[in-house]
Design an enzyme around this catalytic site. Structure first.
Site, PDB file in Angstrom:
ATOM      1  N   LYS A  52       0.847  -1.201   0.000  1.00 17.26           N
ATOM      2  CA  LYS A  52       0.000   0.000   0.000  1.00 17.26           C
ATOM      3  C   LYS A  52       0.877   1.243   0.000  1.00 17.26           C
ATOM      4  O   LYS A  52       1.908   1.275   0.655  1.00 17.26           O
ATOM      5  CB  LYS A  52      -0.886   0.029   1.259  1.00 17.26           C
ATOM      6  N   ARG A 111     -10.578 -11.115   1.314  1.00 11.74           N
ATOM      7  CA  ARG A 111     -11.472 -12.106   0.701  1.00 11.74           C
ATOM      8  C   ARG A 111     -10.868 -13.503   0.737  1.00 11.74           C
ATOM      9  O   ARG A 111     -11.589 -14.504   0.769  1.00 11.74           O
ATOM     10  CB  ARG A 111     -11.828 -11.670  -0.731  1.00 11.74           C
TER      11      ARG A 111
HETATM   12  N1  BES Z   1      -8.058  -3.542   4.069  1.00 11.81           N
HETATM   13  C1  BES Z   1      -8.259  -3.115   2.740  1.00 11.81           C
HETATM   14  C2  BES Z   1      -9.527  -2.283   2.549  1.00 11.81           C
HETATM   15  C3  BES Z   1      -9.553  -0.965   3.274  1.00 11.81           C
HETATM   16  C4  BES Z   1      -9.163   0.190   2.626  1.00 11.81           C
HETATM   17  C5  BES Z   1      -9.998  -0.875   4.567  1.00 11.81           C
HETATM   18  C6  BES Z   1      -9.203   1.395   3.275  1.00 11.81           C
HETATM   19  C7  BES Z   1     -10.040   0.339   5.224  1.00 11.81           C
HETATM   20  C8  BES Z   1      -9.638   1.484   4.582  1.00 11.81           C
HETATM   21  C9  BES Z   1      -8.338  -4.314   1.797  1.00 11.81           C
HETATM   22  O1  BES Z   1      -7.614  -5.424   2.191  1.00 11.81           O
HETATM   23  C10 BES Z   1      -7.778  -3.878   0.484  1.00 11.81           C
HETATM   24  O2  BES Z   1      -6.617  -3.583   0.459  1.00 11.81           O
HETATM   25  N2  BES Z   1      -8.594  -3.847  -0.561  1.00 11.81           N
HETATM   26  C11 BES Z   1      -8.121  -3.459  -1.844  1.00 11.81           C
HETATM   27  C12 BES Z   1      -8.608  -4.473  -2.862  1.00 11.81           C
HETATM   28  C13 BES Z   1      -7.968  -4.328  -4.216  1.00 11.81           C
HETATM   29  C14 BES Z   1      -6.500  -4.659  -4.152  1.00 11.81           C
HETATM   30  C15 BES Z   1      -8.656  -5.258  -5.180  1.00 11.81           C
HETATM   31  C16 BES Z   1      -8.664  -2.070  -2.124  1.00 11.81           C
HETATM   32  O3  BES Z   1      -9.768  -1.754  -1.682  1.00 11.81           O
HETATM   33  O4  BES Z   1      -7.941  -1.279  -2.725  1.00 11.81           O
HETATM   34 MN    MN Z   2      -5.601  -5.298   1.538  1.00 11.76          MN
END
Ligand code: BES
Ligand code: MN
Ligand code: ZN
Length: 498
Positions: free
Chosen positions: A273, A347
């Site tokens: 991230k 997921r």
């Molecule tokens: N934990 C994150 C989602 C999230 C984002 C929670 C911001 C709280 C605040 C999740 O694991 C994630 O990273 N999702 C990705 C999915 C993508 C890589 C398909 C996302 O939402 O960008």
């Molecule tokens: Mn994630």
């Protein structure tokens, strides 16, 4: 923190406390008393003469008055015809905001009344708002401990219609919400998968109706939970699968599985991230926290239902041992998954937990709670959680519980057309289908592991962790879904359907 909620039958004979709290309605340009008449006090003079209009959120503190308390706090409720239960929660939060930081240990409240909403509901909502707002946020500032600024510890309800049991129940419920908030707000280095497991075991020791079981790495290998294991590989922390069972209705075999995402920190893994996205990710176990707190709420309130919580927990770290984009893993269900993105880890661990829950417990319905996608924040912001479901009755019951508790949800679609974005050339499914409709694709991924069990998925990425304080919700961990789900199970039990 408010520890004591007491009642006093008489206004005249009440004990002198540090503050008298009095709610008002806004009527035209005037404030009008919003509680049952109290003999000998011309309350409306206060509103009219003192420039107080009783608008929603207005709170005015007086020192120079004739009451036995040192301080008088008037709080506005807005227009009576616009009021809902949420009006009272918010007014209580504004009142709390006003007294917080003052040297006030106790207050007397004249509970508001509404001509249509039953007295007990009005009082419950006001008290709930007060209790929730008085959450002692932990401070890491040197010399300050938890909730130092807030000294208020007693509220006395004057001429209340609430029974002691109703008050106790509210305190238990808000206590469970605080439990979830503490877990979410706590440092990621402290709130690890093992820590969550210890909290689950502790909960089982505390309540006779709850049992706990924890699977560590070797048990996870035996159970073939390879997705959970894969996600955990970039961290030195041992992954855990935590199972908590609440049996509140011994006579029934009906049970609901509640599955909570327990990523104790989400770096994104090798698909790391960026700055700006990573900072909030200690809250990526908010689903797990809510599920654990839910069990505590159900058990302390002795709600007649059976719930099995399953929490897959790991840290999505980054290391040379990390699971890799492009690789394929076999899930607990047997389906193979191509890792399109290591940041779509939630997921993966949920898929293993879902098929484990179905195999071991054959639940009548499944509800999962997860901070699953950033896309749900784009779609719905921080007020509404995304609800995805294959069952209209379940979706309606959850929506209804969300309206009552004001933990509102918004139902999202599960269009079949979007499933092809998850197609993989080399595996049964890929874990990411790109950014457009990201929350829907995440839900469709989960649905692959659900089969035909009635199911609801709550994407709480926007509502579980707030960038700033809102009404009675603190910055960061809100404890969202504890109140909604407790209400949902209570309603289900009341309707006699279980
Ligand atoms: N934990 C994150 C989602 C999230 C984002 C929670 C911001 C709280 C605040 C999740 O694991 C994630 O990273 N999702 C990705 C999915 C993508 C890589 C398909 C996302 O939402 O960008
Ligand atoms: Mn994630
Ligand atoms: Zn995540």
């Amino acid at each position: 923190m408010i520890r004591h909620v007491t009642s006093e039958p008489s206004f005249a004979k009440r004990k002198a406390r540090d503050l008298l709290l009095v709610p008002f309605w806004n009527k035209g340009s005037e404030a009008q008393a919003a509680f049952r008449d109290v003999k000998g006090v011309r309350w409306n003079d206060w509103g009219v003469l003192r420039d107080f209009k009783a608008k929603e959120g207005e709170a005015v503190l007086y020192y120079d008055h004739g009451f036995k308390e040192k301080r008088l706090l008037l709080v506005g409720l807005g227009k009576e015809q616009d009021a809902t239960a949420e009006t009272f929660r918010r007014a209580a939060a504004s009142a709390y905001e006003k007294v917080k930081g003052l040297k006030i240990q106790s207050l007397s409240l004249l509970p508001p009344v509404h001509h249509k909403i039953p007295h007990n509901q009005v009082e419950e909502a006001f008290l709930e708002g007060m209790l929730l707002a008085a959450y002692p946020l932990k401070s890491h500032k040197t010399g300050r401990s938890r909730g130092d600024a807030d000294q208020l510890s007693e509220i006395a309800l004057i001429r209340s219609v609430l029974a002691k049991q109703e008050i106790d129940a509210l305190q238990k419920l808000t206590g469970a919400v605080f439990y979830a908030r503490d877990l979410v707000i706590g440092n990621a280095d402290d709130v690890t998968p093992s820590y969550l497991a210890a909290k689950a075991r502790e909960t089982a020791r505390e309540f006779a109706s709850v049992t706990a079981k924890v699977l560590g790495r070797s048990a996870l290998k035996r159970e073939k939970m390879d997705l959970l294991l894969a996600v955990s590989r970039g961290s030195k922390l041992e992954p855990k699968l935590i199972v908590l069972e609440y049996r509140g209705n011994q006579k029934s075999t009906h049970r609901t599985a509640v599955i909570g995402k327990g990523i104790t920190f989400d770096t994104g893994g090798l698909n790391l991230k960026p700055t700006g996205s990573i900072e909030t990710q200690r809250g990526d176990m908010a689903g797990a926290a809510a599920a654990l707190a839910l069990i505590r709420a159900l058990a302390s309130l002795k709600i007649k239902t059976n719930v099995t919580v399953v929490i897959p927990s790991a840290e999505n770290g980054i290391d040379s041992a990390s699971y890799k984009p492009g690789d394929v893993y076999r899930s607990h269900s047997g389906k193979t998954v191509e890792i399109a993105n290591t940041d779509a880890e939630g997921r993966l661990i949920l898929a293993d937990a879902i098929s484990y829950a179905i195999e071991k417990f054959k639940p009548a319905q499944i509800i999962d709670l997860a901070t699953l996608t950033g896309a749900i924040i784009v779609a719905l912001g921080h007020e509404l959680s995304g609800l995805f479901s294959n069952d209209d009755a379940l979706a309606a019951a959850l929506t209804n519980a969300g309206e009552k508790t004001y933990e509102r949800v918004w139902r999202m679609p599960l269009p079949k057309e979007y499933r092809s974005s998850l197609d993989s050339d080399i595996a049964d499914i890929a874990n990411s289908g790109g950014r457009p409709g990201g929350s829907i694709k995440a839900a469709l991924f989960l649905q692959e592991f659900i089969g035909d069990t009635p199911w609801a998925h709550l994407d709480i990425a926007g509502t579980a962790y707030l960038p700033s304080k809102q009404k009675y919700l603190p910055k960061q961990g809100t404890g969202v879904m504890v109140r909604l789900l407790t209400r949902f199970f209570q309603d289900e039990a009341d309707s006699g359907s279980r």
